[in-house]
Design an enzyme around this catalytic site. Structure first.
Site, PDB file in Angstrom:
ATOM      1  N   GLY A 231      69.963  35.966  40.919  1.00  0.00           N
ATOM      2  CA  GLY A 231      70.250  35.619  42.307  1.00  0.00           C
ATOM      3  C   GLY A 231      71.540  36.274  42.748  1.00  0.00           C
ATOM      4  N   SER A 232      72.188  35.674  43.728  1.00  0.00           N
ATOM      5  CA  SER A 232      73.359  36.304  44.331  1.00  0.00           C
ATOM      6  C   SER A 232      74.614  36.118  43.468  1.00  0.00           C
ATOM      7  CB  SER A 232      73.604  35.698  45.716  1.00  0.00           C
ATOM      8  OG  SER A 232      73.893  34.324  45.569  1.00  0.00           O
ATOM      9  N   GLY A 236      75.925  32.953  41.275  1.00  0.00           N
ATOM     10  CA  GLY A 236      76.234  33.215  39.873  1.00  0.00           C
ATOM     11  C   GLY A 236      77.606  32.678  39.491  1.00  0.00           C
ATOM     12  N   GLU A 254      71.935  37.660  36.262  1.00  0.00           N
ATOM     13  CA  GLU A 254      71.450  38.923  36.848  1.00  0.00           C
ATOM     14  C   GLU A 254      71.718  38.832  38.340  1.00  0.00           C
ATOM     15  OE1 GLU A 254      70.258  41.539  35.396  1.00  0.00           O
ATOM     16  OE2 GLU A 254      69.753  40.841  33.394  1.00  0.00           O
ATOM     17  N   CYS A 288      67.454  43.803  44.528  1.00  0.00           N
ATOM     18  CA  CYS A 288      68.831  43.843  44.029  1.00  0.00           C
ATOM     19  C   CYS A 288      69.318  45.261  43.773  1.00  0.00           C
ATOM     20  CB  CYS A 288      68.935  43.022  42.747  1.00  0.00           C
ATOM     21  SG  CYS A 288      67.742  43.538  41.497  1.00  0.00           S
ATOM     22  N   GLU A 391      76.319  43.478  50.034  1.00  0.00           N
ATOM     23  CA  GLU A 391      74.869  43.602  49.889  1.00  0.00           C
ATOM     24  C   GLU A 391      74.210  43.091  51.170  1.00  0.00           C
ATOM     25  OE1 GLU A 391      73.138  40.939  46.978  1.00  0.00           O
ATOM     26  OE2 GLU A 391      71.859  42.551  46.259  1.00  0.00           O
TER      27      GLU A 391
HETATM   28  P1  NAD Z   1      70.631  32.855  45.761  1.00  0.00           P
HETATM   29  O1  NAD Z   1      71.781  33.007  44.835  1.00  0.00           O
HETATM   30  O2  NAD Z   1      70.867  32.372  47.121  1.00  0.00           O
HETATM   31  O3  NAD Z   1      69.543  31.883  45.128  1.00  0.00           O
HETATM   32  C1  NAD Z   1      68.971  32.125  43.846  1.00  0.00           C
HETATM   33  C2  NAD Z   1      68.584  30.801  43.234  1.00  0.00           C
HETATM   34  O4  NAD Z   1      69.763  30.047  43.000  1.00  0.00           O
HETATM   35  C3  NAD Z   1      67.687  29.939  44.116  1.00  0.00           C
HETATM   36  O5  NAD Z   1      66.715  29.318  43.301  1.00  0.00           O
HETATM   37  C4  NAD Z   1      68.665  28.921  44.677  1.00  0.00           C
HETATM   38  O6  NAD Z   1      68.074  27.701  45.018  1.00  0.00           O
HETATM   39  C5  NAD Z   1      69.611  28.746  43.511  1.00  0.00           C
HETATM   40  N1  NAD Z   1      70.929  28.203  43.860  1.00  0.00           N
HETATM   41  C6  NAD Z   1      71.589  28.299  45.043  1.00  0.00           C
HETATM   42  N2  NAD Z   1      72.772  27.637  44.967  1.00  0.00           N
HETATM   43  C7  NAD Z   1      72.868  27.158  43.706  1.00  0.00           C
HETATM   44  C8  NAD Z   1      73.863  26.408  43.011  1.00  0.00           C
HETATM   45  N3  NAD Z   1      75.000  26.022  43.601  1.00  0.00           N
HETATM   46  N4  NAD Z   1      73.633  26.101  41.712  1.00  0.00           N
HETATM   47  C9  NAD Z   1      72.502  26.502  41.085  1.00  0.00           C
HETATM   48  N5  NAD Z   1      71.522  27.178  41.701  1.00  0.00           N
HETATM   49  C10 NAD Z   1      71.699  27.523  42.993  1.00  0.00           C
HETATM   50  O7  NAD Z   1      69.919  34.273  45.754  1.00  0.00           O
HETATM   51  P2  NAD Z   1      68.620  34.686  46.581  1.00  0.00           P
HETATM   52  O8  NAD Z   1      69.021  34.845  47.999  1.00  0.00           O
HETATM   53  O9  NAD Z   1      67.494  33.792  46.211  1.00  0.00           O
HETATM   54  O10 NAD Z   1      68.290  36.097  45.940  1.00  0.00           O
HETATM   55  C11 NAD Z   1      68.840  37.266  46.398  1.00  0.00           C
HETATM   56  C12 NAD Z   1      69.961  37.698  45.487  1.00  0.00           C
HETATM   57  O11 NAD Z   1      69.463  37.860  44.159  1.00  0.00           O
HETATM   58  C13 NAD Z   1      70.521  39.038  45.865  1.00  0.00           C
HETATM   59  O12 NAD Z   1      71.923  39.003  45.746  1.00  0.00           O
HETATM   60  C14 NAD Z   1      69.920  39.972  44.829  1.00  0.00           C
HETATM   61  O13 NAD Z   1      70.661  41.130  44.620  1.00  0.00           O
HETATM   62  C15 NAD Z   1      69.885  39.106  43.624  1.00  0.00           C
HETATM   63  N6  NAD Z   1      68.897  39.595  42.658  1.00  0.00           N
HETATM   64  C16 NAD Z   1      69.335  40.132  41.480  1.00  0.00           C
HETATM   65  C17 NAD Z   1      68.419  40.657  40.577  1.00  0.00           C
HETATM   66  C18 NAD Z   1      68.838  41.244  39.255  1.00  0.00           C
HETATM   67  O14 NAD Z   1      67.992  41.412  38.380  1.00  0.00           O
HETATM   68  N7  NAD Z   1      70.101  41.576  39.063  1.00  0.00           N
HETATM   69  C19 NAD Z   1      67.067  40.634  40.889  1.00  0.00           C
HETATM   70  C20 NAD Z   1      66.660  40.077  42.103  1.00  0.00           C
HETATM   71  C21 NAD Z   1      67.595  39.552  42.978  1.00  0.00           C
END
Ligand code: NAD
Length: 490
Positions: A231-232, A236, A254, A288, A391
């Site tokens: 995720g973001s 992270g 990731e 990503c 991003e």
């Molecule tokens: P996000 O971080 O908003 O959410 C990802 C997940 O985290 C969701 O399930 C969300 O509910 C959860 N989440 C949110 N707040 C949280 C918290 N405080 N504690 C625990 N979990 C929490 O990301 P997104 O918008 O779903 O995805 C897009 C991001 O993911 C982009 O930044 C993208 O670059 C990244 N991404 C990275 C990869 C990689 O392999 N490096 C692959 C795909 C996406």
């Protein structure tokens, strides 16, 4: 079956082998980003539901970890077969919830092949032995952590589902997976497949919910021993901090990217144009590793930009359920508004060369209400501009020029992100100089993202992540290492 060719979607939580509504009855709405119509009301895991899922996984751990990798693999193989069968329905669910065009959907087959791989790969969990300490036979054991949490994003959900769950289960852990609140329907559908396979209760629990509730609870849970997150960067960091403040659980992150693609005058120009535009257009830029910064050598810049714009304009925007559509909407209103804010910032800092409007050509009927963003190109962006540093996660690219190698290496690396970088050149020495110099977890030569290799480690330098995933690498993310010292009497 409904008009979209989907049965009423499963929206309940899957805990301890049973489907259940949330304990407090709370739901959240999923709207189609292509039409804004309500698609489903999904049950939101409460604190007590999340605790129940962890408790179920904890209770299931002793028996699951005692099985041989081959016996665990039987379940993974069956799940793979059902994923292949369900691919069409899963593609429609993703189209409905986050707007992914069915024409570009490969995720279910990819997830199935990951489960197939780990159905066999559990036997790779092996320690080492050493006779290097006189009077001792020493060895290491590789053992599962116990309860693993997997938290996944919405952009390619089932690929990440499988990348985390398959190796964690193969290694003998039990799992609680939390899907993204923007795309929970495919994970909930997979829960119905897990039920059909007949996994022992509690081995794999699948919950839906927002990050600040179930996600945060999993991150700070004392019974979760390892957590794999995609995720973001923002989230992270929160997860890393929650892990540190609770039980210092092992965390794999990731995260995001701002990937540079560097195009030299001696490259295969057609290939460079085609591939770099696909990289930023695929999934409407919600990838990503998308090459959102392109640096073109000044001598070919005009030619490159013209050809790039021509290719980028060829997208077919429309209903993601229509097989002819290649360009879907952004995943939801929040994503759409975020991308629009960046486009406005780009207009202030840079030269708009294409797109950047609210109107998207080719839309008709209900899709006119959708959250579509046209392919957008900025030129001459200052390196410190927000559109170069952050991003965007949309079909928005910055194309800048350079003259020398040193100059472009410095610019490409001047980013807190370091997920992926690419270079197009026919000069082998230059290609290898760049492979060495670029600060990224993956460097692609004469190709770009989304090209990856399944058995190569994938992950980020700098703030793009912690740890690596991939065949031959992920199993270790879910295994503790124990040293066993055995003294021999002489
Ligand atoms: P996000 O971080 O908003 O959410 C990802 C997940 O985290 C969701 O399930 C969300 O509910 C959860 N989440 C949110 N707040 C949280 C918290 N405080 N504690 C625990 N979990 C929490 O990301 P997104 O918008 O779903 O995805 C897009 C991001 O993911 C982009 O930044 C993208 O670059 C990244 N991404 C990275 C990869 C990689 O392999 N490096 C692959 C795909 C996406």
């Amino acid at each position: 079956m409904g008009s979209a060719g989907v049965d009423k979607p499963e929206t309940r939580l899957f805990i301890n082998g049973k489907f259940t509504e949330s304990s407090d009855g709370k739901t959240f709405q999923i709207k189609s980003p292509a039409t804004r119509e309500v698609v489903a009301d999904v049950f939101e895991a409460s604190e007590s539901d999340t605790d129940s899922a962890v408790a179920a996984a904890k209770a299931a751990f002793p028996a699951w970890s005692a099985l041989s990798p081959g016996d665990r693999g039987v379940y993974l193989k069956k799940l793979a077969a059902l994923l292949h069968e369900a691919s069409d329905e899963l593609s429609r669910l993703e189209a409905l919830s986050m707007g992914r065009p069915v024409s570009t959907y490969f995720d279910a087959h990819a997830a199935a092949s990951t489960f197939e791989h780990y159905a066999e790969a559990g036997y790779d969990a092996q320690g080492a032995s050493s006779l290097n300490t006189p009077g001792f036979v020493n060895m290491t054991f590789k053992q599962p952590y116990g309860v693993v949490a997997a938290i996944i994003p919405w952009n390619v959900p089932l690929v990440f589902f499988a990348n985390k769950v398959a190796p964690a289960l193969a290694a003998g852990n039990t799992v609680v997976l939390k899907s993204s609140e923007k795309a929970p329907l495919t994970s909930a559908k997979v829960a119905t497949l897990v039920e059909r396979v007949g996994f022992p209760a509690g081995v794999l629990n699948i919950i839906s919910g927002h990050g600040q509730t179930s996600g945060a609870i999993l991150s700070s849970h004392m019974d979760v021993r390892a957590l794999s997150f995609t995720g973001s960067c923002r989230t992270g960091r929160l997860i890393q901090a929650a892990a540190a403040k609770s039980n210092l659980k092992h965390v794999v992150l990731e995260l995001g990217g701002k990937s540079p693609a560097i195009v030299f005058e001696d490259c295969d120009l057609d290939a460079a144009v085609q591939e770099t535009q696909h990289s930023i257009q695929f999934n409407s830029g919600q990838v990503c590793m998308a090459n959102s910064r392109i640096y073109v050598q000044d001598t070919i810049a005009d030619k490159f930009v013209e050809a790039f714009k021509e290719k980028f304009a060829q997208v077919a925007a429309g209903d993601p359920l229509d097989a002819k559509t290649t360009h879907g909407p952004q995943a939801d209103e929040v994503q759409y508004n975020t991308v629009q804010r960046y486009i406005e910032a780009g207009k202030a800092s840079s030269t708009l060369a294409m797109g950047g409007t609210k109107e998207v050509s080719g839309l008709s009927g209900a899709s006119e209400q959708g959250y579509f963003v046209p392919p957008t190109v900025f030129l001459h962006s200052p390196e410190e501009a927000v559109v170069m540093k952050e991003e965007i996660f949309g079909p928005v690219v910055n194309i800048n020029t350079f003259k020398t190698e040193d100059e472009v290496i410095a610019k490409a690396n001047d980013s807190e992100f370091g997920l992926y970088a690419s270079v197009y050149t026919k000069n082998i020495d230059r290609a290898l100089r760049f492979a060495k110099a670029l600060e990224a977890g993956t460097v692609a030569v004469n190709c770009t993202s989304p090209m990856t290799a399944r058995d190569m480690p994938f992950g980020g330098y700098k703030s793009s992540g912690v740890g690596r995933e991939g065949f031959g690498h992920s199993l270790n993310n879910f295994l503790e290492t124990k040293t066993v010292l055995i003294k021999i009497k002489s």
